[in-house]
Design a protein around this motif. Structure first.
Motif, PDB file in Angstrom:
ATOM      1  N   LYS A   1       0.809  -1.213   0.000  1.00 12.96           N
ATOM      2  CA  LYS A   1       0.000   0.000   0.000  1.00 12.96           C
ATOM      3  C   LYS A   1       0.844   1.266   0.000  1.00 12.96           C
ATOM      4  O   LYS A   1       0.528   2.246  -0.688  1.00 12.96           O
ATOM      5  N   ASP A   2       1.934   1.271   0.779  1.00 15.15           N
ATOM      6  CA  ASP A   2       2.748   2.482   0.966  1.00 15.15           C
ATOM      7  C   ASP A   2       4.182   2.244   0.531  1.00 15.15           C
ATOM      8  O   ASP A   2       4.628   1.107   0.370  1.00 15.15           O
ATOM      9  N   ALA A   3       4.909   3.343   0.370  1.00 13.89           N
ATOM     10  CA  ALA A   3       6.303   3.262  -0.052  1.00 13.89           C
ATOM     11  C   ALA A   3       7.143   2.501   0.970  1.00 13.89           C
ATOM     12  O   ALA A   3       6.932   2.621   2.183  1.00 13.89           O
ATOM     13  N   ILE A   4       8.089   1.722   0.480  1.00 10.45           N
ATOM     14  CA  ILE A   4       9.053   1.027   1.327  1.00 10.45           C
ATOM     15  C   ILE A   4      10.176   2.010   1.630  1.00 10.45           C
ATOM     16  O   ILE A   4      10.804   2.550   0.719  1.00 10.45           O
ATOM     17  N   THR A   5      10.433   2.263   2.918  1.00  8.70           N
ATOM     18  CA  THR A   5      11.273   3.391   3.316  1.00  8.70           C
ATOM     19  C   THR A   5      12.611   2.984   3.911  1.00  8.70           C
ATOM     20  O   THR A   5      13.350   3.833   4.408  1.00  8.70           O
ATOM     21  N   ALA A   6      12.947   1.698   3.890  1.00 14.03           N
ATOM     22  CA  ALA A   6      14.245   1.228   4.393  1.00 14.03           C
ATOM     23  C   ALA A   6      14.690   0.044   3.548  1.00 14.03           C
ATOM     24  O   ALA A   6      13.866  -0.652   2.949  1.00 14.03           O
ATOM     25  N   ALA A   7      15.989  -0.172   3.484  1.00 13.02           N
ATOM     26  CA  ALA A   7      16.507  -1.313   2.729  1.00 13.02           C
ATOM     27  C   ALA A   7      15.969  -2.616   3.318  1.00 13.02           C
ATOM     28  O   ALA A   7      16.003  -2.807   4.536  1.00 13.02           O
ATOM     29  N   PRO A   8      15.445  -3.525   2.497  1.00 12.23           N
ATOM     30  CA  PRO A   8      14.976  -4.816   3.016  1.00 12.23           C
ATOM     31  C   PRO A   8      16.119  -5.592   3.676  1.00 12.23           C
ATOM     32  O   PRO A   8      17.282  -5.450   3.302  1.00 12.23           O
ATOM     33  N   VAL A   9      15.762  -6.407   4.644  1.00 15.16           N
ATOM     34  CA  VAL A   9      16.723  -7.278   5.329  1.00 15.16           C
ATOM     35  C   VAL A   9      16.406  -8.714   4.953  1.00 15.16           C
ATOM     36  O   VAL A   9      15.258  -9.154   5.058  1.00 15.16           O
TER      37      VAL A   9
END
Length: 349
Positions: free
Chosen positions: A260-268
């Motif tokens: 729904k919303d922007a991803i705001t951190a690098a995935p782990v």
């Protein structure tokens, strides 16, 4: 955790691990330790916080005590300013700085200070003609520093004390991550990659906008490279995309998960799972298929957001401005690794 409490003031807070979560936290008193520090840029490494101001580096331990500090040499008005702690390798921390010219005829210069990460003793110093460019964003791998600025990317070898290459044909944005052989970054014409050996640019142009740093990984069994890319396809259209490739010109999309919303951190990525943050929601999904294992909405105030994600001693922590969320699920500290990560993105190989 770093919390800014005023224009020039901040706090470093340290909280102990809970034996069970959330029960131990529910009944616990305020067990946070605090230290007041100047506002600045922070990076965490081996349980310590490295805080850079314009002229000083402070290293804070888990007891919220100043372990050691480093102050730029010379007078305070000599034009030199720290850009940050830009890399860690072999027991050393690398600091980058810039020296603004005092006249129109003077040339900008950059400096790299090498310090012992335990004691702060300076063990090396080098200068870079022309500096690191305007508004540089740094990433690193071993003794290599990448500086992505408004006009391109600079690759600097700290051990050899020299710039090995610089691209001059791309405009680079703020989201980058150093992988095995490539620096992945946003560019003016889309998401791209710079080949580490020679500075050649691949994967551009693209119609995809990247909302946070991509996470590079390596699949040992098939000898393939891959990327977890937080993307935006337009207004209110966000996804996490898994790309796989043997070389950057021959790549394929494995899966795409709309959110729904922007991803705001690098995935782990840890073992066979991927963790990421979309708006106020924390996700765990299968690295192989993108299937959602669970998702949890975090209660936030109107002025709060989630911008950081990390594994710390087997505990998943999500953070933002004045926010620290400790995820109830404990992760296996030594899982069967399917994917192996690049520098500074997730747990050890």
């Amino acid at each position: 955790m770093y919390v800014q409490v005023g224009q020039d003031k901040a706090e470093i807070q340290s909280r102990p691990l809970a034996s069970t979560i959330p029960a131990a936290d529910t009944n616990a008193k305020n067990d946070a330790k605090r230290i007041e520090v100047p506002a600045g840029e922070t990076v965490a490494h081996n349980g310590k916080v490295f805080l850079c101001t314009a002229r000083e580096l402070l290293v804070i331990d888990t007891e919220c005590r100043i372990d050691w500090r480093f102050v730029l040499p010379g007078k305070a008005d000599n034009g030199e300013q720290l850009l940050g702690a830009v890399g860690f390798h072999d027991g050393k921390v690398y600091l980058a700085s810039r020296n603004e010219p005092r006249s129109d005829s003077s040339e900008k210069t950059g400096h790299v200070y090498t310090l012992d990460v335990t004691t702060g003793r300076q063990t090396g110093f080098a200068s870079l003609r022309g500096g690191f460019g305007d508004q540089p964003k740094f990433s690193s791998k071993a003794d290599i520093i990448f500086a992505a600025n408004t006009t391109g990317v600079i690759r600097y070898n700290v051990t050899e004390q020299r710039q090995t290459w610089a691209t001059k044909t791309v405009s680079v944005g703020p989201h980058q991550a150093a992988g095995y052989d490539f620096l992945f970054t946003t560019m003016a014409n889309g998401f791209g990659a710079v080949y580490e050996a020679g500075g050649d640019v691949f994967l551009a142009p693209s119609t995809v906008t990247v909302t946070a740093p991509a996470t590079p990984f390596f699949i040992d069994a098939t000898q393939e490279h891959g990327l977890l890319v937080p993307t935006s396809g337009g207004l209110n259209s966000y996804s996490l995309v898994l790309l796989k490739h043997r070389n950057l010109t021959n790549r394929s999309q494995v899966w795409q998960l709309p959110v729904k919303d922007a991803i705001t951190a690098a995935p782990v990525i840890h073992g066979g799972n991927v963790y990421f943050v979309s708006g106020k929601v924390v996700y765990r999904v299968s690295a192989a298929t993108g299937a959602v294992c669970w998702k949890q909405t975090v209660s936030l105030n109107a002025n709060e957001s989630l911008t950081g994600l990390a594994l710390v001693d087997g505990e998943l922590r999500v953070s933002g401005s004045g926010v620290l969320v400790r995820v109830a699920e404990r992760v296996d500290p030594h899982p069967r690794q399917i994917f192996f990560g690049g520098f500074g993105t997730w747990g050890s190989r």
